[in-house]
Enzyme design. Structure first.
Site, PDB file in Angstrom:
ATOM      1  N   HIS A  24       4.134   1.297   2.123  1.00 20.06           N
ATOM      2  CA  HIS A  24       5.295   0.605   1.542  1.00 20.06           C
ATOM      3  C   HIS A  24       5.892   1.442   0.401  1.00 20.06           C
ATOM      4  CE1 HIS A  24       2.719  -2.908   2.919  1.00 20.06           C
ATOM      5  NE2 HIS A  24       3.852  -3.148   3.557  1.00 20.06           N
ATOM      6  N   VAL A  80       2.621   6.757   6.938  1.00 17.88           N
ATOM      7  CA  VAL A  80       1.662   7.224   5.929  1.00 17.88           C
ATOM      8  C   VAL A  80       0.263   6.865   6.447  1.00 17.88           C
ATOM      9  CG1 VAL A  80       0.874   6.990   3.546  1.00 17.88           C
ATOM     10  CG2 VAL A  80       3.317   6.967   4.068  1.00 17.88           C
ATOM     11  N   SER A 139      -1.856  -3.293   6.232  1.00 13.64           N
ATOM     12  CA  SER A 139      -2.578  -4.357   5.523  1.00 13.64           C
ATOM     13  C   SER A 139      -3.756  -4.837   6.369  1.00 13.64           C
ATOM     14  CB  SER A 139      -1.656  -5.545   5.229  1.00 13.64           C
ATOM     15  OG  SER A 139      -0.327  -5.170   5.247  1.00 13.64           O
ATOM     16  N   HIS A 145       0.863  -1.188   0.000  1.00 13.58           N
ATOM     17  CA  HIS A 145       0.000   0.000   0.000  1.00 13.58           C
ATOM     18  C   HIS A 145       0.897   1.236   0.000  1.00 13.58           C
ATOM     19  CE1 HIS A 145       1.008   0.221   4.235  1.00 13.58           C
ATOM     20  NE2 HIS A 145       0.490  -0.988   4.444  1.00 13.58           N
TER      21      HIS A 145
HETATM   22  P1  AMP Z   1       5.145  -5.118   6.357  1.00  8.19           P
HETATM   23  O1  AMP Z   1       4.898  -5.545   4.961  1.00  8.19           O
HETATM   24  O2  AMP Z   1       3.915  -4.912   7.166  1.00  8.19           O
HETATM   25  O3  AMP Z   1       6.190  -5.967   7.042  1.00  8.19           O
HETATM   26  O4  AMP Z   1       5.805  -3.661   6.248  1.00  8.19           O
HETATM   27  C1  AMP Z   1       6.971  -3.450   5.518  1.00  8.19           C
HETATM   28  C2  AMP Z   1       7.537  -2.106   5.871  1.00  8.19           C
HETATM   29  O5  AMP Z   1       6.597  -1.085   5.542  1.00  8.19           O
HETATM   30  C3  AMP Z   1       7.830  -1.955   7.380  1.00  8.19           C
HETATM   31  O6  AMP Z   1       9.060  -1.278   7.556  1.00  8.19           O
HETATM   32  C4  AMP Z   1       6.659  -1.147   7.856  1.00  8.19           C
HETATM   33  O7  AMP Z   1       6.939  -0.384   9.014  1.00  8.19           O
HETATM   34  C5  AMP Z   1       6.427  -0.233   6.666  1.00  8.19           C
HETATM   35  N1  AMP Z   1       5.078   0.319   6.710  1.00  8.19           N
HETATM   36  C6  AMP Z   1       3.913  -0.375   6.837  1.00  8.19           C
HETATM   37  N2  AMP Z   1       2.869   0.473   6.928  1.00  8.19           N
HETATM   38  C7  AMP Z   1       3.382   1.727   6.860  1.00  8.19           C
HETATM   39  C8  AMP Z   1       2.818   3.037   6.909  1.00  8.19           C
HETATM   40  N3  AMP Z   1       1.511   3.232   7.061  1.00  8.19           N
HETATM   41  N4  AMP Z   1       3.655   4.092   6.821  1.00  8.19           N
HETATM   42  C9  AMP Z   1       4.994   3.906   6.691  1.00  8.19           C
HETATM   43  N5  AMP Z   1       5.593   2.703   6.630  1.00  8.19           N
HETATM   44  C10 AMP Z   1       4.804   1.629   6.719  1.00  8.19           C
END
Ligand code: AMP
Length: 287
Positions: free
Chosen positions: A37, A177, A187, A34
């Protein structure tokens, strides 16, 4: 965009680029991409010669088997997203590429960072995170690695990991974000009914209020008022609201107790655990 499934082949490709003096930005994810990411990927693109994104749903960081089984896996949509971004490399390995027969599964020393707050709620979670990040850093050898402030405790664990092993990677923490009403993008938000998604913005609004109150009340008083408010919300269950030293994860009682202080909360709302945080003080000039 090149898609690699093999850790060995990706490693040798990236080693070749590094020998030619190219910097490598790395964005590890579990997919279901999203805007949160994408903000990490865009920053990595702006600051590096080559960008690698990984999509890997790491079984070691799931304490709940059903959570792992139900984790979204829209890989084709994710690939489209990454192609539109003109990403250089996607690493999308199977589990045996990451934890093959030669993988030695030993705990990473985390100084107890893995045992508090999210770590206490999800036993083994941060050990799983540390193991996969250590393994991925070995494969990618990134110049810079990009993580979201959204998963604040994870950034603390990764900073510790880099220092502990003396890794040659700069940690870049990117701002949260949010959806237009304020809910931090995740997610997990997909599991919230549409009507609840907008209502869930009370979490961010109360963190903003907490920050504002800190300027004219003690931290203890400000926390108490916000805690009472969050506990009063219908359908919501406040798991925790704490203010911590953003390096050690130890709770602070006053804004004078540390140079970097973050208020972290988890609220269960509409059956979904929603994480959020806000920086109350940063004299460390974190990136
Ligand atoms: P994930 O796929 O949930 O493991 O997230 C991958 C990376 O994206 C991690 O470093 C999360 O902290 C970052 N991330 C997920 N959601 C957000 C968001 N809303 N704003 C900024 N970074 C995010």
């Amino acid at each position: 965009m090149f898609i690699f499934k093999s850790a060995v082949l990706l490693h040798s490709e990236l080693t070749r680029l590094q020998k030619n003096g190219r910097s490598i930005g790395f964005v590890p994810t579990m997919g279901a991409l999203h805007q949160g990411h994408l903000s990490l990927l865009e920053r990595a693109k702006a600051e590096n010669d080559t960008v690698v994104c990984s999509i890997f749903v790491n079984p070691k960081q799931f304490d709940d088997e059903m959570d792992l089984v139900n984790y979204p896996d829209p890989i084709q949509t994710d690939i489209e997203y990454l192609r539109e971004l003109n990403l250089d490399y996607l690493f999308h390995p199977d589990v045996d590429q990451v934890y093959g027969p030669d993988y030695v599964d030993i705990d990473v020393p985390l100084n107890g960072l893995d045992l508090v707050f999210e770590g206490e709620q999800r036993p083994g979670h941060f050990q799983g995170v540390a193991k996969v990040i250590r393994r991925f850093f070995d494969i990618v050898q990134p110049t810079r690695a990009y993580f979201g402030q959204k998963d604040f405790q994870q950034t603390v664990v990764v900073r510790h990991l880099i220092q502990h092993f003396g890794l040659n990677t700069d940690l870049v923490v990117c701002p949260i974000v949010r959806e237009h009403h304020g809910l931090a993008m995740s997610s997990r938000n997909e599991r919230l009914e549409a009507s609840k998604r907008e209502r869930a913005s009370f979490i961010y609004k109360s963190l903003l209020k907490l920050k504002e109150r800190c300027y004219f009340k003690s931290l203890g008083e400000a926390l108490e008022i916000t805690t009472n408010y969050l506990q009063s919300i219908e359908d919501a269950n406040l798991e925790y609201l704490v203010c911590v030293n953003g390096v050690t994860m130890q709770e602070v009682k006053s804004l004078d107790d540390a140079d970097y202080i973050v208020a972290c909360t988890v609220v269960e709302f509409g059956g979904v655990r929603l994480l959020d945080n806000i920086v109350l003080k940063d004299n460390l000039n974190n990136p």
